[in-house]
Design an enzyme around this catalytic site. Structure first.
Site, short mmCIF file in Angstrom:
data_model
loop_
_atom_site.label_atom_id
_atom_site.label_comp_id
_atom_site.label_asym_id
_atom_site.label_seq_id
_atom_site.Cartn_x
_atom_site.Cartn_y
_atom_site.Cartn_z
N ARG A 116 0.81 -1.24 0.00
CA ARG A 116 0.00 0.00 0.00
C ARG A 116 0.84 1.28 0.00
NH1 ARG A 116 -3.12 -3.37 3.25
NH2 ARG A 116 -4.90 -4.09 2.06
N LYS A 138 3.16 11.80 -10.90
CA LYS A 138 2.48 10.76 -11.68
C LYS A 138 3.38 9.54 -11.78
CE LYS A 138 -0.44 13.43 -14.86
NZ LYS A 138 -0.69 13.72 -16.27
N GLU A 180 10.32 18.45 -24.58
CA GLU A 180 9.52 18.86 -23.41
C GLU A 180 9.93 20.25 -22.93
OE1 GLU A 180 6.98 17.14 -22.52
OE2 GLU A 180 7.39 15.08 -23.16
N LYS A 216 7.25 23.61 -14.93
CA LYS A 216 6.30 22.50 -14.74
C LYS A 216 5.79 22.49 -13.31
CE LYS A 216 5.19 17.69 -15.00
NZ LYS A 216 5.46 16.34 -15.44
N GLU A 226 -4.62 17.16 -11.95
CA GLU A 226 -5.03 17.42 -13.34
C GLU A 226 -6.53 17.60 -13.51
OE1 GLU A 226 -2.56 15.37 -16.19
OE2 GLU A 226 -4.15 15.48 -17.68
N ARG A 230 -3.45 21.88 -15.09
CA ARG A 230 -2.37 20.94 -15.42
C ARG A 230 -2.51 20.37 -16.83
NH1 ARG A 230 0.47 16.31 -11.64
NH2 ARG A 230 1.77 15.48 -13.29
N ASN A 234 -0.34 18.90 -21.43
CA ASN A 234 -0.61 17.88 -22.46
C ASN A 234 -0.49 18.43 -23.87
OD1 ASN A 234 -1.12 15.85 -20.60
ND2 ASN A 234 -3.24 16.52 -20.34
N HIS A 237 0.61 16.28 -26.76
CA HIS A 237 0.60 14.90 -26.29
C HIS A 237 -0.61 14.09 -26.74
CE1 HIS A 237 4.01 16.15 -23.96
NE2 HIS A 237 4.15 14.95 -23.44
N HIS A 241 1.09 11.08 -28.16
CA HIS A 241 0.94 9.77 -27.52
C HIS A 241 0.41 8.73 -28.49
CE1 HIS A 241 0.98 10.79 -22.94
NE2 HIS A 241 2.17 10.42 -23.39
N HIS A 257 9.79 9.19 -27.01
CA HIS A 257 8.66 10.00 -26.52
C HIS A 257 8.74 11.44 -27.06
CE1 HIS A 257 5.53 11.38 -23.80
NE2 HIS A 257 6.34 12.34 -23.37
#
Ligand SMILES: NC(=O)c1ccc[n+]([C@@H]2O[C@H](COP(=O)([O-])OP(=O)(O)OC[C@H]3O[C@@H](n4cnc5c(N)ncnc54)[C@H](O)[C@@H]3O)[C@@H](O)[C@H]2O)c1
Ligand SMILES: [Zn+2]
Length: 355
Positions: A116, A138, A180, A216, A226, A230, A234, A237, A241, A257
């Site tokens: 956990r 994230k 980025e 960032k 998000e 936030r 993206n 992206h 993506h 990426h």
């Protein structure tokens, strides 16, 4: 903020020589065991640097995984959990993730779910993971072509960013991280974008890296989960993506990426000019600045429908509409733009005609 350290949501990000505050942090944590997660490349290139910077940190076990995005999946995660169990990890253990975004994302995911959630520290070793994956909390793994579809929000105990790890990075990896950095300028800081667009990779220093992390961080501090702001991160992206996912599933030639995000930023800048008031001059500037560094990718053999199918499964969608962050101008972005498939196809064709 001191010159060398930045505060994020409940943890600090340390730069350069402040890596030596890692040891007191570990001692203060009174951990039962310390694990260092590496991939084969970071074990070879970064672990020696890590050891030399922290000669007094001797008592740790190494967990090694295969490098590459294709291994950022549940099978490797089970391998990490299995090793933690076999080596006697308990709730008071610490995992230090020493590697690029694959290691920091998957290691953080594995740690945040093991028993956990146990403590972890991020030591990103690629430009991309330093400027992007380092802050924001994230964690995640991929499921087939679906990038980061499984994950948690979990904050590390601390993040350590040192340019000393970057000496062994190849040009491709520098360029990938550079995408980025450009994005951070495009969505938030025009002067930073204009400075970067003239730069050669060799000129990127810890100051630019730190500025990117700071940009960032300002966003993720305001909106950690998000729910709104936030989403501007993206930019590039949604389409990026999908292209990255497509190459992961269907192609032998690997696309990094940042390379996929570079394509995405051009397409989404096109959409910004159509729907969000981005001027033609800005669109031209963005297209030129990105193609100066990033070779154009051949998308001719890839069907729009295959890419759109991936986009339809994107986490950023709402009520099965494809969501975008778009630029208003260089240095300013807005989010929650939902566009139809014809527009997406048009933007892909804008990109195709560049090559
Ligand atoms: N969590 C987030 O907010 C976030 C943000 C951006 C990207 N990401 C994730 O990051 C990943 C991409 O990161 P990446 O480009 O760092 O990928 P990566 O971890 O695959 O690293 C790229 C390659 O460089 C090697 N490498 C790492 N450090 C090195 C060094 N110092 N010297 C030589 N080789 C080195 C790695 O072994 C790998 O082969 C993606 O999975 C992406 O989803 C996460
Ligand atoms: Zn990214």
């Amino acid at each position: 903020m001191s010159a060398n350290h930045l505060q994020s949501n409940g943890y600090n990000v340390y730069f350069e020589e402040q890596l030596d505050s890692l040891l007191p942090l570990i001692e203060a944590g009174k951990y039962s065991k310390v694990f260092v997660l590496v991939d084969r490349n970071t074990e070879e290139h970064c672990l020696p640097v890590f050891r030399s910077l922290l000669p007094d940190l001797v008592d740790f076990d190494i967990i090694e995984i295969d490098p590459g995005e294709e291994n950022k999946n549940i099978d490797f995660c089970i391998g990490i959990w299995r090793t933690l169990v076999d080596f006697g990890a308990d709730r008071r253990s610490l995992v230090i993730n020493l590697g690029g975004g694959v290691v920091t994302d998957m290691g953080a995911f594995a740690a945040s779910t093991f028993m956990r959630g146990i403590d972890f520290i991020q030591v990103p070793t690629t430009l991309l993971s330093q400027v992007d994956a380092s802050v924001g909390g994230k964690t995640g793994i991929d499921m087939e072509e679906l990038k980061n579809i499984i994950g948690t929000f979990a904050n590390p105990k601390a993040v350590f960013i040192s340019s000393q790890f970057l000496n062994t990075l190849n040009r491709e990896q520098w360029v990938s991280g550079f995408a980025e950095m450009l994005k951070h300028g495009l969505i938030q800081d025009a002067a930073y974008f204009h400075r970067l667009k003239e730069m050669e990779m060799e000129e990127i220093s810890i100051q630019e890296i730190q500025h990117s992390v700071q940009l960032k961080n300002e966003v993720v501090m305001q909106d950690p989960k998000e729910l709104g702001l936030r989403k501007i991160l993206n930019f590039g992206h949604t389409i990026g993506h999908a292209i990255e996912g497509y190459f992961l599933m269907h192609s032998n030639s690997h696309l990094l990426h940042g390379e996929a995000v570079a394509v995405g930023m051009i397409c989404e800048a096109y959409l910004s000019s159509k729907y969000n008031g981005l001027s033609k001059n800005d669109l031209y500037d963005i297209t030129k600045s990105i193609t100066r560094v990033f070779q154009t990718i051949q998308l001719n053999k890839i069907s729009d429908d295959a890419l759109i199918e991936i986009m339809l499964k994107d986490k950023k969608n709402e009520q099965s509409q494809i969501g975008f962050a778009l630029l208003k101008q260089i240095g300013e972005a807005s989010y929650n733009h939902f566009l139809g498939t014809e527009d997406i196809k048009e933007s892909l064709n804008y990109y195709r005609q560049l090559s």
